[in-house]
Design an enzyme around this catalytic site. Structure first.
Site, PDB file in Angstrom:
ATOM      1  CG  HIS A  72       7.205  68.747  28.955  1.00 53.21           C
ATOM      2  ND1 HIS A  72       6.994  69.841  28.139  1.00 53.21           N
ATOM      3  CD2 HIS A  72       8.273  68.103  28.445  1.00 53.21           C
ATOM      4  CE1 HIS A  72       7.904  69.868  27.192  1.00 53.21           C
ATOM      5  NE2 HIS A  72       8.690  68.821  27.347  1.00 53.21           N
ATOM      6  N   PRO A 121       7.238  77.917  26.507  1.00 48.96           N
ATOM      7  CG  PRO A 121       7.486  79.917  27.697  1.00 48.96           C
ATOM      8  CD  PRO A 121       7.372  78.429  27.881  1.00 48.96           C
ATOM      9  CE1 TYR A 122      13.912  78.966  25.638  1.00 49.61           C
ATOM     10  CE2 TYR A 122      15.189  77.003  25.114  1.00 49.61           C
ATOM     11  CZ  TYR A 122      15.134  78.317  25.536  1.00 49.61           C
ATOM     12  OH  TYR A 122      16.290  78.973  25.846  1.00 49.61           O
ATOM     13  CG  ASN A 123       7.554  72.613  23.906  1.00 50.14           C
ATOM     14  OD1 ASN A 123       7.064  72.303  24.993  1.00 50.14           O
ATOM     15  ND2 ASN A 123       8.615  71.992  23.421  1.00 50.14           N
ATOM     16  CD  GLU A 173      13.749  65.292  25.348  1.00 58.36           C
ATOM     17  OE1 GLU A 173      14.108  64.087  25.305  1.00 58.36           O
ATOM     18  OE2 GLU A 173      12.717  65.719  24.816  1.00 58.36           O
ATOM     19  NE  ARG A 230      10.997  70.424  29.049  1.00 54.85           N
ATOM     20  CZ  ARG A 230      12.311  70.600  29.111  1.00 54.85           C
ATOM     21  NH1 ARG A 230      12.811  71.575  29.881  1.00 54.85           N
ATOM     22  NH2 ARG A 230      13.142  69.825  28.440  1.00 54.85           N
TER      23      ARG A 230
END
Length: 201
Positions: A12, A16-18, A97, A70
């Site tokens: 994906h 924002p977390y990445n 995941e 995502r």
């Protein structure tokens, strides 16, 4: 394991977390603008580079994604950029995941501060370590191996970085410890075939 099909794998796009280097695991975090751009760009690249393969997979209804937002958004944007119906794909929960359990939502410095023993144990054996209430890569590989056993033809998959690492170990013969540390790029595709894997895009 022996795997005789071609698997086109897409992680994906960026969330924002990445961007904040947070562990998202199975938290349902949507794409950010950069992630949406990555999905569209990759779709255009794949159409240009392997268009006939894409059309064959489409005719065989061979597109499948993790059910998290995502991955669904990445699939739909990429399919639209490949001039395909964005909604024509299926979901499989086994492609989620791995879960980081109690660590989800934290950055690595926060994990180190809150659970230094756990962080050290993960560094010592990243493949087999499971965070509190979470999964290890070894556990994820068992789940993904069961999914691979159900495939009877080539497929196009949108999933997650951990899933790509499990596939590297299961299909491409990458040693488990090395697979656990392998970067999985967003905005590119990873093609598994003939016992190996290579990036395109």
């Amino acid at each position: 394991m022996t795997f005789s099909h071609r698997l086109i794998f897409v992680r994906h796009g960026e969330t924002p977390y990445n961007a904040e280097n947070r562990l998202q695991g199975q938290r349902d975090i949507p794409l950010g603008q950069r992630g949406r751009d990555q999905a569209r760009s990759l779709g255009r690249t794949l159409r240009a580079r392997i268009g006939p393969i894409i059309d064959r997979l489409e005719a065989e209804a061979a597109f499948v994604a993790s059910p998290l937002e995502r991955t669904r958004e990445t699939m739909e944007l990429a399919r639209d950029a490949m001039a395909l119906d964005p909604a024509r794909y299926r979901l499989d929960p086994r492609l989620k995941e791995l879960t980081f359990g109690d660590w989800e939502g934290l950055t690595w410095p926060e994990v180190q501060a809150r659970d230094p023993k756990g962080a050290a144990a993960r560094r010592a054996d990243k493949w087999n370590f499971a965070p509190p209430n979470g999964e290890s890569y070894a556990m994820l590989a068992t789940r993904i191996g069961a999914w691979l056993d159900t495939l009877t033809a080539d497929a196009f998959v949108v999933s997650h970085g951990g899933v790509a690492r499990a596939l590297m170990a299961l299909i491409a013969g990458v040693p488990a410890a090395a697979a656990a540390d392998t970067p999985v790029v967003q905005g590119r595709a990873l093609v598994f075939e003939r016992g190996g894997c290579e990036w395109i895009g």
